[in-house]
Design a protein around this motif. Structure first.
Motif, PDB file in Angstrom:
ATOM      1  N   ASN A   4      -2.913  -2.864  -0.192  1.00 17.43           N
ATOM      2  CA  ASN A   4      -3.720  -2.833   1.067  1.00 17.43           C
ATOM      3  C   ASN A   4      -4.095  -4.205   1.451  1.00 17.43           C
ATOM      4  O   ASN A   4      -5.440  -4.279   0.832  1.00 17.43           O
ATOM      5  CB  ASN A   4      -4.642  -1.685   1.075  1.00 17.43           C
ATOM      6  CG  ASN A   4      -5.373  -1.250   2.116  1.00 17.43           C
ATOM      7  OD1 ASN A   4      -4.760  -1.717   3.397  1.00 17.43           O
ATOM      8  ND2 ASN A   4      -6.522  -0.566   2.158  1.00 17.43           N
ATOM      9  N   ARG A  30     -13.048  -0.291   2.232  1.00 15.07           N
ATOM     10  CA  ARG A  30     -11.574   0.141   1.863  1.00 15.07           C
ATOM     11  C   ARG A  30     -11.395  -0.655   0.365  1.00 15.07           C
ATOM     12  O   ARG A  30     -11.625  -1.830   0.162  1.00 15.07           O
ATOM     13  CB  ARG A  30     -10.490  -0.400   2.834  1.00 15.07           C
ATOM     14  CG  ARG A  30     -10.551   0.640   4.138  1.00 15.07           C
ATOM     15  CD  ARG A  30     -10.002   1.731   3.882  1.00 15.07           C
ATOM     16  NE  ARG A  30     -10.175   2.554   5.033  1.00 15.07           N
ATOM     17  CZ  ARG A  30      -9.048   3.129   5.785  1.00 15.07           C
ATOM     18  NH1 ARG A  30      -7.822   2.781   5.504  1.00 15.07           N
ATOM     19  NH2 ARG A  30      -9.304   3.608   7.086  1.00 15.07           N
ATOM     20  N   ARG A  92      -1.728  -4.766   5.931  1.00 17.45           N
ATOM     21  CA  ARG A  92      -2.037  -3.755   6.795  1.00 17.45           C
ATOM     22  C   ARG A  92      -2.925  -4.382   8.089  1.00 17.45           C
ATOM     23  O   ARG A  92      -2.922  -3.426   9.083  1.00 17.45           O
ATOM     24  CB  ARG A  92      -3.299  -2.946   5.880  1.00 17.45           C
ATOM     25  CG  ARG A  92      -2.600  -1.972   4.992  1.00 17.45           C
ATOM     26  CD  ARG A  92      -1.530  -0.984   5.215  1.00 17.45           C
ATOM     27  NE  ARG A  92      -1.152  -0.441   3.991  1.00 17.45           N
ATOM     28  CZ  ARG A  92      -0.285   0.431   4.373  1.00 17.45           C
ATOM     29  NH1 ARG A  92       0.293   0.921   5.598  1.00 17.45           N
ATOM     30  NH2 ARG A  92       0.214   1.263   3.310  1.00 17.45           N
ATOM     31  N   ASN A 153      -3.776   6.388  16.851  1.00 11.01           N
ATOM     32  CA  ASN A 153      -4.034   6.776  15.682  1.00 11.01           C
ATOM     33  C   ASN A 153      -4.672   5.428  14.782  1.00 11.01           C
ATOM     34  O   ASN A 153      -5.559   5.759  13.930  1.00 11.01           O
ATOM     35  CB  ASN A 153      -2.584   6.532  14.737  1.00 11.01           C
ATOM     36  CG  ASN A 153      -1.966   7.995  15.293  1.00 11.01           C
ATOM     37  OD1 ASN A 153      -2.776   9.076  15.444  1.00 11.01           O
ATOM     38  ND2 ASN A 153      -0.918   8.419  14.963  1.00 11.01           N
ATOM     39  N   TYR A 154      -4.421   4.185  15.150  1.00 12.69           N
ATOM     40  CA  TYR A 154      -5.334   3.154  14.625  1.00 12.69           C
ATOM     41  C   TYR A 154      -6.863   3.442  14.925  1.00 12.69           C
ATOM     42  O   TYR A 154      -7.778   2.986  13.973  1.00 12.69           O
ATOM     43  CB  TYR A 154      -4.672   1.951  15.429  1.00 12.69           C
ATOM     44  CG  TYR A 154      -3.300   1.468  14.601  1.00 12.69           C
ATOM     45  CD1 TYR A 154      -3.183   0.839  13.622  1.00 12.69           C
ATOM     46  CD2 TYR A 154      -2.270   1.855  15.534  1.00 12.69           C
ATOM     47  CE1 TYR A 154      -1.960   0.546  13.237  1.00 12.69           C
ATOM     48  CE2 TYR A 154      -0.935   1.709  15.056  1.00 12.69           C
ATOM     49  CZ  TYR A 154      -0.662   0.906  13.907  1.00 12.69           C
ATOM     50  OH  TYR A 154       0.504   0.603  13.466  1.00 12.69           O
ATOM     51  N   ASP A 157      -8.221   5.752  12.703  1.00  5.59           N
ATOM     52  CA  ASP A 157      -8.565   5.310  11.445  1.00  5.59           C
ATOM     53  C   ASP A 157      -9.788   4.542  11.311  1.00  5.59           C
ATOM     54  O   ASP A 157     -10.596   4.427  10.396  1.00  5.59           O
ATOM     55  CB  ASP A 157      -7.400   4.334  10.831  1.00  5.59           C
ATOM     56  CG  ASP A 157      -6.026   5.075  10.672  1.00  5.59           C
ATOM     57  OD1 ASP A 157      -6.313   6.151  10.079  1.00  5.59           O
ATOM     58  OD2 ASP A 157      -4.876   4.327  10.844  1.00  5.59           O
ATOM     59  N   MET A 161     -13.278   4.930   9.345  1.00  4.13           N
ATOM     60  CA  MET A 161     -13.718   3.974   8.357  1.00  4.13           C
ATOM     61  C   MET A 161     -15.440   3.719   8.623  1.00  4.13           C
ATOM     62  O   MET A 161     -16.094   3.607   7.672  1.00  4.13           O
ATOM     63  CB  MET A 161     -13.136   2.666   8.701  1.00  4.13           C
ATOM     64  CG  MET A 161     -13.493   1.551   7.565  1.00  4.13           C
ATOM     65  SD  MET A 161     -12.712  -0.073   8.218  1.00  4.13           S
ATOM     66  CE  MET A 161     -11.106   0.281   7.869  1.00  4.13           C
ATOM     67  N   LYS A 196      -7.715  16.387  14.338  1.00  6.71           N
ATOM     68  CA  LYS A 196      -7.991  15.370  13.272  1.00  6.71           C
ATOM     69  C   LYS A 196      -9.424  15.058  13.144  1.00  6.71           C
ATOM     70  O   LYS A 196      -9.837  14.490  12.138  1.00  6.71           O
ATOM     71  CB  LYS A 196      -7.472  13.923  13.626  1.00  6.71           C
ATOM     72  CG  LYS A 196      -6.039  13.903  13.607  1.00  6.71           C
ATOM     73  CD  LYS A 196      -5.501  12.616  13.815  1.00  6.71           C
ATOM     74  CE  LYS A 196      -3.907  12.438  13.430  1.00  6.71           C
ATOM     75  NZ  LYS A 196      -3.512  11.195  13.585  1.00  6.71           N
ATOM     76  N   SER A 267       0.544   3.258  10.572  1.00  3.82           N
ATOM     77  CA  SER A 267      -0.743   3.816  11.452  1.00  3.82           C
ATOM     78  C   SER A 267      -2.073   3.831  10.505  1.00  3.82           C
ATOM     79  O   SER A 267      -2.784   4.545  11.059  1.00  3.82           O
ATOM     80  CB  SER A 267      -0.279   5.177  11.831  1.00  3.82           C
ATOM     81  OG  SER A 267      -0.082   5.969  10.908  1.00  3.82           O
ATOM     82  N   TYR A 268      -1.926   3.092   9.422  1.00  3.89           N
ATOM     83  CA  TYR A 268      -3.026   2.824   8.604  1.00  3.89           C
ATOM     84  C   TYR A 268      -3.544   1.644   8.169  1.00  3.89           C
ATOM     85  O   TYR A 268      -2.585   0.814   7.775  1.00  3.89           O
ATOM     86  CB  TYR A 268      -2.926   4.051   7.166  1.00  3.89           C
ATOM     87  CG  TYR A 268      -3.847   3.637   6.331  1.00  3.89           C
ATOM     88  CD1 TYR A 268      -5.204   4.169   6.049  1.00  3.89           C
ATOM     89  CD2 TYR A 268      -3.442   3.028   5.395  1.00  3.89           C
ATOM     90  CE1 TYR A 268      -5.957   3.901   5.164  1.00  3.89           C
ATOM     91  CE2 TYR A 268      -4.206   2.701   4.032  1.00  3.89           C
ATOM     92  CZ  TYR A 268      -5.560   3.078   3.915  1.00  3.89           C
ATOM     93  OH  TYR A 268      -6.159   2.994   2.921  1.00  3.89           O
TER      94      TYR A 268
END
Length: 269
Positions: A4, A30, A92, A153-154, A157, A161, A196, A267-268
């Motif tokens: 990552n 992260r 990423r 999706n981003y 995320d 976070m 989600k 997408s992560y």
């Protein structure tokens, strides 16, 4: 290094130092690693640049337990090699600094789009300040194209976070057919976010003026701290390059996550 990985292109300026510190703060959320990258035009410059970056890291806010930082100085140029290196290392995220509207002609602006569209890796563009305040609201503009939805999706995320709320904004349409299209797009986003459990607000912006100005003003009104958008060259938004540049170099110095919708895969981050 960690799978990552966040890459920070550093131009040996104070802006690069602040970009690194923003990345350290982000990386604390992260389990990640950071690659501090500088590109030179000849091998004879590598040693001096690497020594400079070692001092930057030593004088940064990095502390024990923070993301691991590796320094890489190599021959190359920002247009070809940032994207290549990010893909080779399966990064990423690329966190890149800009001097804002004043510096657009030098590094970013239309040049930024060239760098961003050279890779599938998302870019987080930050300006010349370290962002210590929490990110609570993220403004995500969408248009009538399916490509604009690839940021969704981003943004989700990011919301997870930061425990933030995503504000999806579109533009009101007077044409009945176009109004129905934007309504369908919004319904898709709403459904996905509810499934989600992403905190969200959906807004259609009306009134006069350009959509980019409406988006920036909306972000001010709701006290949002970040923008996120998908770049796509075939956008139905007029002069989309200018639209993206306006958000990247916004006067309030809000960071902007931007993806190349034609190339994205992960997408992560």
């Amino acid at each position: 290094m960690s799978a990552n990985l966040y890459i920070v292109p550093h131009d040996l300026t104070e802006l690069g130092d602040k970009t690194l510190e923003n990345t350290i703060l982000l990386g604390r959320r992260r389990h990640t690693a950071i690659l501090l990258l500088h590109l030179v035009d000849k091998e004879s410059k590598i040693a001096k640049a690497k020594a400079h970056l070692e001092k930057v890291v030593a004088n940064s806010i990095w502390e024990e337990g923070d993301p691991e930082i590796e320094i890489e100085v190599t021959v190359g140029n920002i247009f070809d090699d940032i994207g290549r290196i990010s893909e080779e290392k399966d990064a990423r995220l690329v966190v890149m600094g800009t001097h804002g509207a004043k510096g657009m002609q030098k590094i970013l602006g239309s040049y930024a789009i060239k760098v961003i569209t050279s890779t599938s890796t998302p870019f987080l563009v930050v300006q010349d300040r370290v962002i210590y305040e929490p990110i609570t609201k993220i403004v995500v503009p969408i248009d009538l194209t399916k490509e604009s939805l690839q940021i969704i999706n981003y943004a989700a995320d990011l919301a997870f976070m930061f425990d933030a709320e995503v504000h999806i904004v579109g533009e009101k349409q007077t044409d009945a057919r176009l109004a129905n299209q934007i309504k369908i797009r919004i319904a898709l986003v709403k459904k996905e976010y509810e499934e989600k459990n992403v905190k969200n607000v959906i807004t259609l912006l009306g009134g006069s003026g350009s959509f980019q100005k409406k988006v920036v003003n909306y972000a001010k009104e709701v006290n949002a701290e970040m923008f996120a958008l998908a770049y796509h060259s075939e956008s139905l938004l007029p002069q989309f390059d200018g639209f993206a540049q306006t958000l990247i170099t916004n006067a309030d110095k809000k960071p902007c996550l931007i993806i190349n919708s034609e190339e994205v895969s992960n997408s992560y981050f």
